[in-house]
Design a protein around this motif. Structure first.
Motif: not given
Length: 186
Positions: A136-163
């Motif tokens: 994603a960072a490379s695509a932004a750099h090569v194609y001149g896009k200033p922002l690069v995003a990430a769906e981040a810090l996603t958790v599968a917290a079915m067993q341990d929510p809020w942990s």
């Protein structure tokens, strides 16, 4: 203004490799008839190993082109015509589509990756997630896009929510930023 951007999540539609127009699309894009070469798709050799590999390369490139042109580019054009922005993740944590991620992410206003917070996904055994950030960072750099995003810090917290504390998440966020992302989506 209402909804201003659309995000397409990682491709989870499988690895389709045929459409009713596949033969015609192949002819138009590659300049020759694929029909005599179709046995190669079943593991047989036609003419020679080298010739069969060249056909497979052309076939795979046609698939990549079709996904970008008929999915990512269509969404991008439809959103632009409505004055909206476009984020796209493309592959995600492992290659799920027969597509070139750089080419697909080039169609987005904001190339996007995903990076989970879980030992099984962010540990050293999960390089595809790190590669997705870098793509994603490379695509932004090569194609001149200033922002690069990430769906981040996603958790599968079915067993341990809020942990998960901020202290636990910070090293993961640091790695995300170090790999070229400058916008976190949660």
């Amino acid at each position: 203004k209402g909804v201003q951007t659309l995000l397409t999540d990682s491709w989870e539609a499988g690895v389709q490799n045929w459409t009713p127009a596949m033969l015609a699309q192949f002819r138009a894009r590659r300049g020759y008839d694929p029909t005599p070469w179709l046995p190669v798709l079943t593991g047989r050799m036609v003419q020679s190993a080298d010739a069969s590999e060249r056909f497979l390369f052309d076939f795979r490139q046609t698939l990549k082109d079709l996904v970008v042109d008929n999915h990512y580019a269509v969404l991008s054009q439809a959103l632009k015509s409505r004055g909206m922005g476009y984020y796209t993740e493309v592959q995600g944590d492992y290659p799920r589509a027969i597509v070139d991620g750089m080419t697909a992410k080039a169609r987005a206003d904001i190339p996007t990756a995903e990076f989970w917070y879980r030992p099984w996904s962010t540990g050293p055994g999960q390089p595809p997630l790190k590669a997705d950030l870098e793509e994603a960072a490379s695509a932004a750099h090569v194609y001149g896009k200033p922002l690069v995003a990430a769906e981040a810090l996603t958790v599968a917290a079915m067993q341990d929510p809020w942990s998960f504390s901020p202290a636990m998440l910070k090293p993961v966020a640091d790695e995300i930023f170090a790999r070229g992302v400058n916008r976190i989506l949660m």
